[in-house]
Design an enzyme around this catalytic site. Structure first.
Site, PDB file in Angstrom:
ATOM      1  CB  SER B 111      -0.947   0.004   1.210  1.00 36.67           C
ATOM      2  OG  SER B 111      -0.221   0.127   2.395  1.00 36.67           O
ATOM      3  CE  LYS B 148      -3.711   2.350   3.579  1.00 37.69           C
ATOM      4  NZ  LYS B 148      -3.220   1.157   4.327  1.00 37.69           N
TER       5      LYS B 148
END
Lengths: 188, 188
Positions: B111, B148
């Site tokens: 990610s 993230k």
DNA sequence: AGTATAGGTGAACAATCGTTCACCTGTCAA
DNA sequence: TTGACAGGTGAACGATTGTTCACCTATACT
């Protein structure tokens, strides 16, 4: 428990770059007798936190410069209680096998971007004149230095960038390999 | 010159995790007198290679665990002669500001691949409950842990992956930040 | 030839090292 | 109430520490 003692000793070690003597620990922890330190150290040795020389001097062990390794990001996040159980490691020893022949290089350009080596990263390079197919190497080809993938298919060797915008380099007159990239570090 | 002496002392330091005493150096280098060592050490101190305590004990300096930093890859490759002149640095000190609150995490998933953090990399995470816009964070959102980008535009916060295949996460009930990513290391 | 000078020897110095001893508390369990 | 024990004090020990001294080479340069 004595986790407070340990952190004081650790601070001393990092500040002075050596382990404290028994007298120094006594001063550090507020003891008036070296024997109190002696008994404390015995326990720390039993717990595997510090080591002793054969001459009695203290050596770092757990507290040296190790970081806790807590597992996979995705696998969830360990609670502080779990952390004690996990592994720990020394960055320096992990990254560098041969200290004498290793050095750092700052990366410029984006020719290895598809290998996720970006501009500004530092690579750990280990001096070597030989490389195997697939290694990332620092090499001089036709008078210029670059970092590329080293390719060797049946004796035919060339350098391959990890960026589709660039073309592979087929050395015309000799390819001089200076080092193999062993690691990458990046700081935010 | 005495570069041979230095490497012997360095080896001792890495093997024993402490600096040798004068007698030990004498044995190491084949001297029969501690005074020969004393004079040698004086020169090493003058050259800034080792340090001395106020009590006279040796401390590592150049030889601690520092790696030579040789400049940009693209800018050319320094000859061995030039290397002496360049900077050097300690990996541990460079990467980790707060040793007590830092730990390592192995990366799973892709990610953050557009930020060049790949599966298998290790990230250096520093415990923190607050983050600024643009930081890469380890966070728990809706019961799951992820890494993230942290976004904060005028009080509205969300998490943004560095991978177009994934969507930003707008936390419904509370976003718990555990750590900020301070560095990435990768080993080949 | 003479003479600095760098680099080694060997012995001595006080200071500090880690270790050991006897002793003095508290605390907790029986 | 007694006993055991963990944890601290304070003094002493031989060993080793870093340092200093006088002295002994070689080598290099006038």
């Amino acid at each position: 428990m004595d986790t407070h003692y340990i952190s004081k000793i650790t601070s001393f070690y990092h500040a002075h770059k050596r382990m404290p003597t028994y007298s120094e620990i006594a001063a550090l922890l507020g003891f008036r007798s070296k024997n109190a330190v002696y008994k404390l150290v015995q326990k720390l040795v039993d717990e595997g936190i510090v080591d002793k020389d054969k001459s009695g001097r203290l050596l770092p062990r757990r507290l040296e410069s190790e970081l806790p390794l807590l597992g996979l990001v995705k696998a969830g996040f360990p609670s502080p209680a779990e952390e004690e159980l996990r592994d720990s490691m020394n960055l320096e020893d992990f990254l560098i096998e041969k200290k004498e022949s290793s050095y750092l290089l700052e990366v410029d350009g984006d020719s290895m971007i598809d290998a996720h080596i970006a501009k500004g990263d530092l690579v750990i390079a280990e001096r070597s004149e030989k490389a195997s197919d697939g290694d990332i190497v620092i090499a001089e080809v036709d008078g210029e230095w670059t970092m590329k993938y080293f390719r060797d298919r049946g004796g035919k060797v060339w350098l391959e960038p990890a960026n589709k915008q660039y073309k592979p380099i087929y050395p015309t007159e000799g390819l001089r390999i200076a080092a193999i990239v062993k690691g990458v570090i990046r700081k935010y």
